[in-house]
Design a protein around this motif. Structure first.
Motif, PDB file in Angstrom:
ATOM      1  N   VAL A   1     -43.941  82.346 -25.892  1.00 33.48           N
ATOM      2  CA  VAL A   1     -44.167  82.228 -24.448  1.00 33.48           C
ATOM      3  C   VAL A   1     -44.969  80.957 -24.139  1.00 33.48           C
ATOM      4  CG1 VAL A   1     -45.281  83.270 -22.437  1.00 33.48           C
ATOM      5  CG2 VAL A   1     -44.010  84.713 -24.038  1.00 33.48           C
ATOM      6  N   LEU A   2     -46.005  80.706 -24.914  1.00 31.35           N
ATOM      7  CA  LEU A   2     -46.804  79.501 -24.698  1.00 31.35           C
ATOM      8  C   LEU A   2     -45.950  78.247 -24.839  1.00 31.35           C
ATOM      9  CD1 LEU A   2     -50.085  80.442 -26.616  1.00 31.35           C
ATOM     10  CD2 LEU A   2     -49.768  80.343 -24.149  1.00 31.35           C
ATOM     11  N   ARG A   3     -45.097  78.221 -25.840  1.00 26.72           N
ATOM     12  CA  ARG A   3     -44.213  77.070 -26.016  1.00 26.72           C
ATOM     13  C   ARG A   3     -43.277  76.912 -24.826  1.00 26.72           C
ATOM     14  NH1 ARG A   3     -39.380  78.118 -29.761  1.00 26.72           N
ATOM     15  NH2 ARG A   3     -38.853  79.148 -27.798  1.00 26.72           N
ATOM     16  N   ASN A   4     -42.666  78.015 -24.390  1.00 20.63           N
ATOM     17  CA  ASN A   4     -41.714  77.948 -23.285  1.00 20.63           C
ATOM     18  C   ASN A   4     -42.369  77.497 -21.990  1.00 20.63           C
ATOM     19  OD1 ASN A   4     -39.708  78.809 -24.997  1.00 20.63           O
ATOM     20  ND2 ASN A   4     -39.761  80.949 -24.301  1.00 20.63           N
ATOM     21  N   GLU A   5     -43.657  77.791 -21.828  1.00 24.08           N
ATOM     22  CA  GLU A   5     -44.371  77.402 -20.610  1.00 24.08           C
ATOM     23  C   GLU A   5     -45.091  76.058 -20.758  1.00 24.08           C
ATOM     24  OE1 GLU A   5     -43.623  79.140 -17.967  1.00 24.08           O
ATOM     25  OE2 GLU A   5     -42.437  80.295 -19.426  1.00 24.08           O
ATOM     26  N   GLY A   6     -44.816  75.347 -21.834  1.00 20.10           N
ATOM     27  CA  GLY A   6     -45.344  73.992 -22.002  1.00 20.10           C
ATOM     28  C   GLY A   6     -46.757  73.913 -22.525  1.00 20.10           C
ATOM     29  N   TRP A   7     -47.228  74.988 -23.169  1.00 24.96           N
ATOM     30  CA  TRP A   7     -48.627  75.035 -23.613  1.00 24.96           C
ATOM     31  C   TRP A   7     -48.816  74.710 -25.086  1.00 24.96           C
ATOM     32  CZ3 TRP A   7     -53.567  76.289 -21.610  1.00 24.96           C
ATOM     33  CH2 TRP A   7     -53.611  76.294 -20.207  1.00 24.96           C
ATOM     34  N   LEU A   8     -47.769  74.326 -25.781  1.00 27.38           N
ATOM     35  CA  LEU A   8     -47.933  73.962 -27.189  1.00 27.38           C
ATOM     36  C   LEU A   8     -47.666  72.486 -27.428  1.00 27.38           C
ATOM     37  CD1 LEU A   8     -46.555  77.039 -29.154  1.00 27.38           C
ATOM     38  CD2 LEU A   8     -48.856  76.576 -28.295  1.00 27.38           C
ATOM     39  N   ASP A   9     -47.778  71.681 -26.374  1.00 29.13           N
ATOM     40  CA  ASP A   9     -47.674  70.240 -26.566  1.00 29.13           C
ATOM     41  C   ASP A   9     -49.021  69.689 -27.021  1.00 29.13           C
ATOM     42  OD1 ASP A   9     -49.260  70.264 -24.302  1.00 29.13           O
ATOM     43  OD2 ASP A   9     -47.792  69.302 -23.008  1.00 29.13           O
ATOM     44  N   ARG A  10     -49.054  68.398 -27.317  1.00 28.76           N
ATOM     45  CA  ARG A  10     -50.255  67.776 -27.869  1.00 28.76           C
ATOM     46  C   ARG A  10     -51.464  67.925 -26.952  1.00 28.76           C
ATOM     47  NH1 ARG A  10     -51.081  64.050 -31.838  1.00 28.76           N
ATOM     48  NH2 ARG A  10     -48.828  63.828 -32.128  1.00 28.76           N
ATOM     49  N   THR A  11     -51.265  67.732 -25.656  1.00 25.20           N
ATOM     50  CA  THR A  11     -52.392  67.766 -24.726  1.00 25.20           C
ATOM     51  C   THR A  11     -53.024  69.146 -24.664  1.00 25.20           C
ATOM     52  OG1 THR A  11     -51.458  65.996 -23.385  1.00 25.20           O
ATOM     53  CG2 THR A  11     -53.096  67.412 -22.330  1.00 25.20           C
ATOM     54  N   HIS A  12     -52.189  70.171 -24.527  1.00 24.35           N
ATOM     55  CA  HIS A  12     -52.724  71.522 -24.420  1.00 24.35           C
ATOM     56  C   HIS A  12     -53.376  71.974 -25.729  1.00 24.35           C
ATOM     57  CE1 HIS A  12     -50.122  71.619 -20.848  1.00 24.35           C
ATOM     58  NE2 HIS A  12     -50.921  72.573 -20.419  1.00 24.35           N
ATOM     59  N   VAL A  13     -52.712  71.730 -26.831  1.00 22.64           N
ATOM     60  CA  VAL A  13     -53.232  72.189 -28.115  1.00 22.64           C
ATOM     61  C   VAL A  13     -54.537  71.489 -28.469  1.00 22.64           C
ATOM     62  CG1 VAL A  13     -52.764  72.167 -30.599  1.00 22.64           C
ATOM     63  CG2 VAL A  13     -51.020  72.973 -29.010  1.00 22.64           C
ATOM     64  N   SER A  14     -54.660  70.230 -28.101  1.00 16.48           N
ATOM     65  CA  SER A  14     -55.846  69.479 -28.510  1.00 16.48           C
ATOM     66  C   SER A  14     -57.085  69.820 -27.705  1.00 16.48           C
ATOM     67  CB  SER A  14     -55.577  67.970 -28.415  1.00 16.48           C
ATOM     68  OG  SER A  14     -55.372  67.583 -27.060  1.00 16.48           O
ATOM     69  N   SER A  15     -56.909  70.312 -26.460  1.00 17.03           N
ATOM     70  CA  SER A  15     -58.119  70.460 -25.645  1.00 17.03           C
ATOM     71  C   SER A  15     -58.090  71.573 -24.604  1.00 17.03           C
ATOM     72  CB  SER A  15     -58.401  69.146 -24.917  1.00 17.03           C
ATOM     73  OG  SER A  15     -57.326  68.813 -24.040  1.00 17.03           O
ATOM     74  N   LYS A  16     -57.015  72.349 -24.511  1.00 19.58           N
ATOM     75  CA  LYS A  16     -56.909  73.304 -23.412  1.00 19.58           C
ATOM     76  C   LYS A  16     -56.662  74.742 -23.842  1.00 19.58           C
ATOM     77  CE  LYS A  16     -55.186  69.958 -20.023  1.00 19.58           C
ATOM     78  NZ  LYS A  16     -54.141  69.695 -19.002  1.00 19.58           N
ATOM     79  N   LEU A  17     -56.627  75.025 -25.149  1.00 21.18           N
ATOM     80  CA  LEU A  17     -56.195  76.346 -25.587  1.00 21.18           C
ATOM     81  C   LEU A  17     -56.989  76.803 -26.803  1.00 21.18           C
ATOM     82  CD1 LEU A  17     -54.077  78.703 -25.420  1.00 21.18           C
ATOM     83  CD2 LEU A  17     -52.664  77.350 -27.000  1.00 21.18           C
ATOM     84  N   VAL A  18     -57.442  78.065 -26.746  1.00 21.73           N
ATOM     85  CA  VAL A  18     -58.000  78.780 -27.896  1.00 21.73           C
ATOM     86  C   VAL A  18     -57.309  80.140 -27.934  1.00 21.73           C
ATOM     87  CG1 VAL A  18     -60.051  79.799 -28.963  1.00 21.73           C
ATOM     88  CG2 VAL A  18     -60.254  77.654 -27.677  1.00 21.73           C
ATOM     89  N   ILE A  19     -56.897  80.580 -29.113  1.00 20.86           N
ATOM     90  CA  ILE A  19     -56.350  81.924 -29.278  1.00 20.86           C
ATOM     91  C   ILE A  19     -57.315  82.705 -30.161  1.00 20.86           C
ATOM     92  CG2 ILE A  19     -54.454  83.329 -30.161  1.00 20.86           C
ATOM     93  CD1 ILE A  19     -52.552  81.088 -29.488  1.00 20.86           C
ATOM     94  N   GLN A  20     -57.722  83.894 -29.683  1.00 21.19           N
ATOM     95  CA  GLN A  20     -58.710  84.680 -30.408  1.00 21.19           C
ATOM     96  C   GLN A  20     -58.257  86.125 -30.532  1.00 21.19           C
ATOM     97  OE1 GLN A  20     -62.448  84.699 -28.267  1.00 21.19           O
ATOM     98  NE2 GLN A  20     -61.611  85.782 -26.508  1.00 21.19           N
ATOM     99  N   SER A  21     -58.906  86.849 -31.457  1.00 24.09           N
ATOM    100  CA  SER A  21     -58.629  88.270 -31.635  1.00 24.09           C
ATOM    101  C   SER A  21     -59.759  88.899 -32.430  1.00 24.09           C
ATOM    102  CB  SER A  21     -57.305  88.477 -32.379  1.00 24.09           C
ATOM    103  OG  SER A  21     -57.035  89.859 -32.565  1.00 24.09           O
ATOM    104  N   PHE A  22     -59.935  90.220 -32.248  1.00 25.45           N
ATOM    105  CA  PHE A  22     -60.839  90.985 -33.098  1.00 25.45           C
ATOM    106  C   PHE A  22     -60.222  91.227 -34.477  1.00 25.45           C
ATOM    107  CE2 PHE A  22     -62.701  92.225 -28.997  1.00 25.45           C
ATOM    108  CZ  PHE A  22     -64.048  92.165 -29.291  1.00 25.45           C
ATOM    109  N   SER A  23     -58.936  90.988 -34.613  1.00 25.25           N
ATOM    110  CA  SER A  23     -58.235  91.192 -35.876  1.00 25.25           C
ATOM    111  C   SER A  23     -58.200  89.895 -36.671  1.00 25.25           C
ATOM    112  CB  SER A  23     -56.800  91.665 -35.615  1.00 25.25           C
ATOM    113  OG  SER A  23     -56.014  91.553 -36.781  1.00 25.25           O
ATOM    114  N   ALA A  24     -58.874  89.884 -37.826  1.00 22.02           N
ATOM    115  CA  ALA A  24     -58.833  88.695 -38.677  1.00 22.02           C
ATOM    116  C   ALA A  24     -57.399  88.396 -39.108  1.00 22.02           C
ATOM    117  CB  ALA A  24     -59.734  88.885 -39.892  1.00 22.02           C
ATOM    118  N   GLN A  25     -56.632  89.445 -39.380  1.00 21.35           N
ATOM    119  CA  GLN A  25     -55.247  89.234 -39.804  1.00 21.35           C
ATOM    120  C   GLN A  25     -54.438  88.551 -38.715  1.00 21.35           C
ATOM    121  OE1 GLN A  25     -53.298  92.779 -41.192  1.00 21.35           O
ATOM    122  NE2 GLN A  25     -51.317  91.778 -41.453  1.00 21.35           N
TER     123      GLN A  25
END
Length: 290
Positions: free
Chosen positions: A166-190
């Motif tokens: 979904v992030l890719r389809n909405e344009g959020w996995l390009d260089r600009t977003h990945v480098s400074s606009k996005l963090v993905i977190q979870s309570f699950s280490a896995q």
């Protein structure tokens, strides 16, 4: 620890053409003081995880928001904190015979019928549980940045790959977003490990307070150790900052959920990199006064 060949194949499918490493920490890139992240949007002032909460954060001048992602019966990702619709919607009224009202037991169309705002206040009547696609479009429209939490991934096999799609389809996995606009977190280490294996360029955060001796293991796949503010100390924050994460940058810590000036001053005094809060205006004032 992970199946790297399979991960590499999936990564290719997700559109990785080159490894894009975050160029700087979120802290160093924008502030000498902690970042202020609006928890589930400006959730003290609008119903959590709704587009209204995102807009309220934007109207208050906050660039970073945090959200939660779960999956519906028909496989759509939606933005809601609980795995149950009862607390933040009128699901009991609309579907009285569908207890226990789990997100995973309802289709996207059924969830779209629910009022996710009236519980908070009459002025928000008619607010909906947004799909992740709708949410990302609004965050993009507002020129905001996102800390995305994958909730209870054990309930939703494959949710990491689906979230990245979904992030890719909405344009959020390009260089600009990945480098400074996005963090993905979870309570699950896995789950965090899975995201890191699929897209090693994305900044990741582990939610929790691992023992200091265990921090080096988390630093192999997480850029942040995001601990509750009641569980940390100056020494613990220093131990985090003394390690380097998978991108060769010092580990960071975003602490949560800090809603008072006193707790803000305490956390900021420890040197945290970000503060996740329901009351971002309170935190901003407290940080500015220091």
């Amino acid at each position: 620890m992970y199946a790297r060949p399979a991960a590499a194949t999936t990564a290719a499918l997700l559109g990785v053409s080159a490894l894009i490493l975050p160029t700087a920490s979120a802290h160093a890139a924008e502030h000498d003081e902690p970042l202020v992240i609006a928890h589930r949007g400006a959730s003290a002032y609008a119903p959590e995880n709704t587009l209204a909460a995102v807009d309220r954060a934007a109207d208050m001048g906050f660039r970073w928001v945090e959200n939660d992602v779960q999956r519906t019966k028909d496989g759509e990702l939606v933005v809601i904190h609980d795995d149950n619709l009862k607390r933040t919607t009128n699901v009991e009224e609309v579907f009285p015979d569908r207890a226990p009202w789990k997100v995973a037991d309802f289709t996207t169309a059924e969830i779209a019928r629910l009022d996710a705002g009236s519980w908070f206040g009459p002025e928000y009547a008619g607010a909906r549980v947004p799909t992740l696609k709708q949410y990302m479009n609004r965050v993009s429209h507002n020129h905001q940045k996102l800390v995305l939490e994958i909730k209870k991934p054990e309930l939703y096999p494959g949710i990491e790959q689906q979230t990245l799609r979904v992030l890719r389809n909405e344009g959020w996995l390009d260089r600009t977003h990945v480098s400074s606009k996005l963090v993905i977190q979870s309570f699950s280490a896995q789950s965090v490990q899975t995201v890191h294996a699929l897209r090693p360029d994305i900044k990741t955060g582990f939610l929790g307070t691992p023992a200091t001796a265990d921090l080096p293991k988390y630093a192999e796949f997480a850029d942040q150790i995001n601990a509750t503010h009641t569980s940390i100390s100056a020494d613990y924050v220093s131990a985090i900052h003394a390690l380097k994460g998978p991108h060769g940058k010092p580990l960071e810590i975003f602490t949560w959920t800090v809603d008072t000036a006193a707790n803000t001053r305490r956390a900021a005094g420890f040197g945290v990199d970000g503060i996740i809060t329901n009351t971002p205006d309170v935190v901003r004032r407290a940080v500015a006064e220091d």
